[in-house]
Motif scaffolding. Structure first.
Motif, PDB file in Angstrom:
ATOM      1  N   UNK A  55       0.791  -1.223   0.000  1.00 28.20           N
ATOM      2  CA  UNK A  55       0.000   0.000   0.000  1.00 28.20           C
ATOM      3  C   UNK A  55       0.823   1.271   0.000  1.00 28.20           C
ATOM      4  N   UNK A  56       2.060   1.191  -0.497  1.00 30.07           N
ATOM      5  CA  UNK A  56       2.918   2.373  -0.539  1.00 30.07           C
ATOM      6  C   UNK A  56       3.768   2.581   0.695  1.00 30.07           C
ATOM      7  N   UNK A  57       3.660   1.685   1.678  1.00 31.61           N
ATOM      8  CA  UNK A  57       4.424   1.814   2.916  1.00 31.61           C
ATOM      9  C   UNK A  57       5.370   0.619   3.081  1.00 31.61           C
ATOM     10  N   UNK A  58       6.617   0.893   3.440  1.00 33.86           N
ATOM     11  CA  UNK A  58       7.558  -0.182   3.735  1.00 33.86           C
ATOM     12  C   UNK A  58       7.193  -0.791   5.082  1.00 33.86           C
ATOM     13  N   UNK A  59       6.898  -2.098   5.089  1.00 34.44           N
ATOM     14  CA  UNK A  59       6.440  -2.756   6.315  1.00 34.44           C
ATOM     15  C   UNK A  59       7.481  -3.727   6.872  1.00 34.44           C
ATOM     16  N   UNK A 205      14.869   7.253 -12.536  1.00 30.45           N
ATOM     17  CA  UNK A 205      15.416   7.235 -11.181  1.00 30.45           C
ATOM     18  C   UNK A 205      15.301   8.578 -10.463  1.00 30.45           C
ATOM     19  N   UNK A 206      15.544   9.679 -11.156  1.00 31.32           N
ATOM     20  CA  UNK A 206      15.439  10.985 -10.492  1.00 31.32           C
ATOM     21  C   UNK A 206      14.035  11.244  -9.948  1.00 31.32           C
ATOM     22  N   UNK A 236      14.449  -0.703  -5.388  1.00 34.04           N
ATOM     23  CA  UNK A 236      13.650  -1.735  -6.051  1.00 34.04           C
ATOM     24  C   UNK A 236      12.209  -1.721  -5.568  1.00 34.04           C
ATOM     25  N   UNK A 237      11.995  -1.405  -4.293  1.00 37.02           N
ATOM     26  CA  UNK A 237      10.623  -1.257  -3.801  1.00 37.02           C
ATOM     27  C   UNK A 237       9.896  -0.152  -4.566  1.00 37.02           C
ATOM     28  N   UNK A 238      10.594   0.941  -4.841  1.00 44.78           N
ATOM     29  CA  UNK A 238       9.983   2.055  -5.565  1.00 44.78           C
ATOM     30  C   UNK A 238       9.639   1.655  -7.004  1.00 44.78           C
ATOM     31  N   UNK A 239      10.547   0.939  -7.650  1.00 45.12           N
ATOM     32  CA  UNK A 239      10.290   0.505  -9.022  1.00 45.12           C
ATOM     33  C   UNK A 239       9.098  -0.448  -9.056  1.00 45.12           C
ATOM     34  N   UNK A 240       9.049  -1.372  -8.104  1.00 46.33           N
ATOM     35  CA  UNK A 240       7.916  -2.280  -8.030  1.00 46.33           C
ATOM     36  C   UNK A 240       6.608  -1.548  -7.803  1.00 46.33           C
ATOM     37  N   UNK A 241       6.619  -0.559  -6.933  1.00 43.75           N
ATOM     38  CA  UNK A 241       5.407   0.228  -6.670  1.00 43.75           C
ATOM     39  C   UNK A 241       4.975   0.990  -7.910  1.00 43.75           C
ATOM     40  N   UNK A 242       5.919   1.544  -8.652  1.00 43.71           N
ATOM     41  CA  UNK A 242       5.602   2.259  -9.886  1.00 43.71           C
ATOM     42  C   UNK A 242       4.878   1.342 -10.864  1.00 43.71           C
ATOM     43  N   UNK A 243       5.364   0.126 -11.026  1.00 46.44           N
ATOM     44  CA  UNK A 243       4.740  -0.811 -11.952  1.00 46.44           C
ATOM     45  C   UNK A 243       3.380  -1.260 -11.423  1.00 46.44           C
ATOM     46  N   UNK A 244       3.310  -1.542 -10.128  1.00 41.33           N
ATOM     47  CA  UNK A 244       2.050  -1.979  -9.530  1.00 41.33           C
ATOM     48  C   UNK A 244       0.976  -0.909  -9.671  1.00 41.33           C
ATOM     49  N   UNK A 245       1.381   0.358  -9.629  1.00 42.40           N
ATOM     50  CA  UNK A 245       0.438   1.469  -9.780  1.00 42.40           C
ATOM     51  C   UNK A 245       0.316   1.933 -11.225  1.00 42.40           C
TER      52      UNK A 245
END
Length: 352
Positions: A55-59, A205-206, A236-245
């Motif tokens: 959900x956008x939060x690192x758990x 990345x920027x 990598x978490x950010x890249x995954x979130x970008x694709x998931x969203x």
């Protein structure tokens, strides 16, 4: 992703029936303390870092190799999936006409068939006419042969062709080819007028706030867009979130959502429950008594970034189990165990 949901529901019925066999011979599902103990005891080889975002939060985020949190790890061919994103951005920017455009005009003078008909989509789907198979040590295009040369571009452009015929899907037979993905990076460079790593840094990345990424280069300085990327777990978490969203980040559409959908559409079935899209893998993950769909960046050693739509989650496994036969089994033990700590969020994607 909606098209894949129907597919994975059917697969789940088959996978549930074989779950006892998979548990006996394949990955295990552990509680988190047991997983951490197994890693620390060396039972899962050299796992360096694990991370979970939901959900956008690192758990959850844990390091196991004694290095500082966020110290980058070489994720090998998992970096290929970023090249698929770069191609989509170049198309969105108007630099590339589309996935059906021929690549040879961007790479040099015409060479004749079958080379002149190779498209961007062929290289993305690992189904070009290049005689190149990394899984066959005798293949002319096997990646280790390329690494022994000084100029990778010359090596890739001089590869022989193979017998090639497009099927009903529009794609030829699958052949895993790092040299072809390296050529995609050269296509992006020619189309955008920027060095591949500079373009990805500026365009991807920027905006994500990612830095400190290290790209492998040839002895002549060419960027390896075909993998061997050293990067941190939180990036990598950010890249995954970008694709998931579907390409959105902090309210901005960084990549066209239609490209994400196309990128995550399977072109090849490589195993009983293994599919391949545009430099992204699809393999179900165990969740409770069943299995759920997951798309993955995947590299040597069990380096995996898994996006799990029904859990609105991103799972990261970074390892140094390079060239080990049990690396995927260990990585999937970590993935199954991490997913077991989460609750599904079935409406997560429909709400976006």
């Amino acid at each position: 992703m909606a098209r894949m949901t129907i597919l994975f529901r059917a697969l789940a019925l088959l996978l549930i029936a074989s779950a006892s066999t998979a548990m006996a011979q394949g990955p295990r599902q552990l509680d988190l303390p047991s997983l951490e103990s197994a890693i620390q005891a060396g039972e899962l080889g050299k796992i360096a870092a694990l991370a979970i975002e939901q959900g956008g939060e690192t758990v959850y985020r844990q390091r196991f190799d004694g290095k500082p949190q966020g110290d980058p790890v070489d994720i090998k061919s998992a970096g290929k999936s970023i090249t698929a994103l770069a191609v989509g951005m170049a198309i969105e920017d108007g630099a590339l006409p589309g996935r059906d455009v021929a690549v040879w005009p961007f790479l040099g003078s015409p060479r004749g068939e079958p080379f002149d008909s190779i498209t961007v989509g062929d290289l993305l789907a690992m189904s070009s006419a290049l005689d190149c198979n990394d899984w066959d040590s005798g293949s002319p295009g096997q990646e280790e042969r390329m690494y022994r040369t000084r100029v990778w571009r010359r090596f890739a452009l001089e590869l022989p062709g193979r017998s090639f015929e497009r099927g009903k899907s529009g794609y030829g037979p699958f052949s895993y080819c790092t040299a072809g993905v390296f050529l995609l990076g050269r296509v992006v460079e020619k189309a955008t007028g920027e060095r591949f790593d500079h373009y990805v840094q500026r365009r991807l990345f920027d905006p994500l706030g990612v830095d400190g990424v290290e790209w492998r280069t040839s002895r002549s300085g060419e960027i390896q867009s075909g993998g061997q990327l050293t990067i941190a777990d939180n990036a990598l978490l950010k890249i995954g979130r970008l694709v998931l969203d579907r390409g959105r980040w902090n309210g901005e559409q960084l990549i066209d959502g239609a490209w994400i959908e196309s990128m995550l559409t399977p072109h090849h079935q490589l195993g009983e429950h293994v599919y391949y899209g545009d430099l992204w893998w699809a393999t179900p993950l165990r969740a409770g008594d069943g299995f759920v769909e997951a798309w993955m960046m995947k590299g040597n050693g069990g380096n995996i970034v898994a996006i799990v739509p029904s859990y609105d989650a991103v799972l990261v496994v970074q390892t140094r189990n390079y060239n080990k036969a049990d690396s995927d089994r260990h990585a999937f033990t970590a993935l199954w165990s991490m997913l077991a700590t989460l609750e599904p969020v079935s409406q997560a994607l429909t709400a976006r």
